[in-house]
Design an enzyme around this catalytic site. Structure first.
Site, PDB file in Angstrom:
ATOM      1  N   HIS A   1       8.095  -1.187  -6.238  1.00  0.00           N
ATOM      2  CA  HIS A   1       8.647  -2.268  -5.407  1.00  0.00           C
ATOM      3  C   HIS A   1       7.767  -3.537  -5.372  1.00  0.00           C
ATOM      4  CE1 HIS A   1      11.518   0.658  -3.783  1.00  0.00           C
ATOM      5  NE2 HIS A   1      10.510   1.447  -3.465  1.00  0.00           N
TER       6      HIS A   1
HETATM    7  O1  RIB Z   1      11.003  -0.155   0.837  1.00  0.00           O
HETATM    8  C1  RIB Z   1       9.871  -0.358   0.025  1.00  0.00           C
HETATM    9  C2  RIB Z   1       8.802  -1.070   0.775  1.00  0.00           C
HETATM   10  O2  RIB Z   1       8.390  -0.265   1.878  1.00  0.00           O
HETATM   11  C3  RIB Z   1       7.537  -1.304  -0.061  1.00  0.00           C
HETATM   12  O3  RIB Z   1       6.900  -2.467   0.378  1.00  0.00           O
HETATM   13  C4  RIB Z   1       6.696  -0.103   0.264  1.00  0.00           C
HETATM   14  O4  RIB Z   1       5.291  -0.365   0.126  1.00  0.00           O
HETATM   15  C5  RIB Z   1       7.018   0.094   1.725  1.00  0.00           C
HETATM   16  O5  RIB Z   1       6.213  -0.799   2.477  1.00  0.00           O
END
Ligand code: RIB
Ligand code: CA
Length: 329
Positions: free
Chosen positions: A257
């Site tokens: 992500h």
């Molecule tokens: O949904 C993904 C996000 O949530 C990313 O930033 C992961 O690190 C968590 O913080």
């Protein structure tokens, strides 16, 4: 007049040409890869790392940020503690994904680095007040509590920021912490609402795009076979991190992500999206934190977000790999 934040040496002539950023984060293995991608770039000047409670508690996210700075040889980058809970709600964490430390998969040392004495939102405010207008980009990798807090304390900083580039939200992909909501927005929907209605230029990297950057074996083996400790530690972190999503989605690799925020900043041309209206649900328990994206422009609500939903995944992973391998250790 508040004492100037004399945390940084005067920028060198080359630094003057760099893109100045502040990274707000809740490390988290994918946050760690985002930090490494930023630290390994020769085009970014990371003015500071501000930590927020999210994946794990603030004590752990702050400690993890310090560890990543030491691991990558970036001890000079100041790290700040921010909010230990959302603006109004109880903290929800994600140890089921990131493990109890938030950086499960390996054990990183923390030798000497300490957090700075300034609170995160104060650092954000002071840094924006001290720099020229529209010269600093805020990269948000976790719940938006610190950023909303800074805006509540000093609304005029909204006009001083160049842009906020954030990982959060989702629409066509649905949610990951609930069927409707992505984790970062879910944890503090009130903070997200404040940021999205601030009028600041915002680019959102939601699950719709991060679910297209799935870690693959080749990428992991290139990290693992590096002579750089940062790269081999990154591989161990990702081995642990992706197990949850691989099982959940039945995919070959887990979505990476947060590095999308940094790669977007450095290479926007490998992404595609549309400027549309995005609102956040804060009232309903069922859809708390849902980002409602008017992708087909069926309302006349203000188009407040550059919403990204496409990426060249190979180019993304090449950029992450190049920057991580460019780290000095
Ligand atoms: O949904 C993904 C996000 O949530 C990313 O930033 C992961 O690190 C968590 O913080
Ligand atoms: Ca994160």
């Amino acid at each position: 007049m508040k004492k100037k934040l004399d945390l940084r040496k005067e920028p060198s002539s080359s630094e003057v040409l760099l893109k100045k950023i502040i990274i707000d984060t809740d490390p988290g293995q994918d946050d760690a890869l985002a930090l490494m991608t930023a630290f390994g770039s020769e085009k970014l000047q990371v003015l500071g790392v501000t930590c927020v409670a999210g994946n794990v508690s603030l004590d752990l996210t702050s400690e993890n940020a310090l560890k990543i700075c030491e691991l990558t040889g970036k001890e000079e980058i100041p790290v700040f503690r921010g909010c230990e809970k959302p603006l109004t709600r109880k903290l929800v964490t994600a140890e089921h994904v990131h493990g109890k430390t938030g950086l499960d998969g390996t054990e990183l040392d923390l030798k000497n680095k300490k957090v700075e004495k300034y609170e995160a939102s104060d650092f954000i405010i002071e840094t924006l007040l001290e720099n020229d207008r529209k010269k600093i980009t805020l990269c948000a990798l976790g719940p938006l509590t610190n950023i909303a807090t800074a805006l509540l304390k000093k609304p005029e900083i909204g006009d001083l920021l160049e842009e906020i580039v954030l990982m959060g939200g989702g629409f066509f992909e649905g949610g990951n912490i609930t069927p409707a909501a992505e984790f970062n927005i879910y944890v503090d929907p009130e903070a997200a609402k404040i940021v999205l209605s601030s009028g600041i230029k915002i680019t959102m990297l939601p699950l719709d795009v991060t679910h297209k950057t799935l870690v693959d074996r080749q990428f992991l083996s290139k990290l693992r076979s590096s002579d750089k400790n940062s790269a081999t530690q990154a591989a161990k972190l990702l081995d642990f991190f992706e197990r949850y999503d691989v099982k959940k989605y039945g995919s070959k690799g887990g979505p990476l992500h947060d590095p999308n925020v940094i790669v977007y900043l450095l290479n926007p041309e490998i992404y595609k999206g549309k400027i549309v209206n995005v609102e956040v649900e804060t009232e309903s328990d069922l859809t708390r934190g849902m980002t409602v994206v008017d992708w087909w422009e069926v309302t006349d609500r203000p188009k407040n977000v550059n919403y990204i939903n496409e990426v060249n995944s190979d180019a993304f992973f090449n950029h992450v790999l190049k920057n991580v391998l460019n780290l000095t250790k």
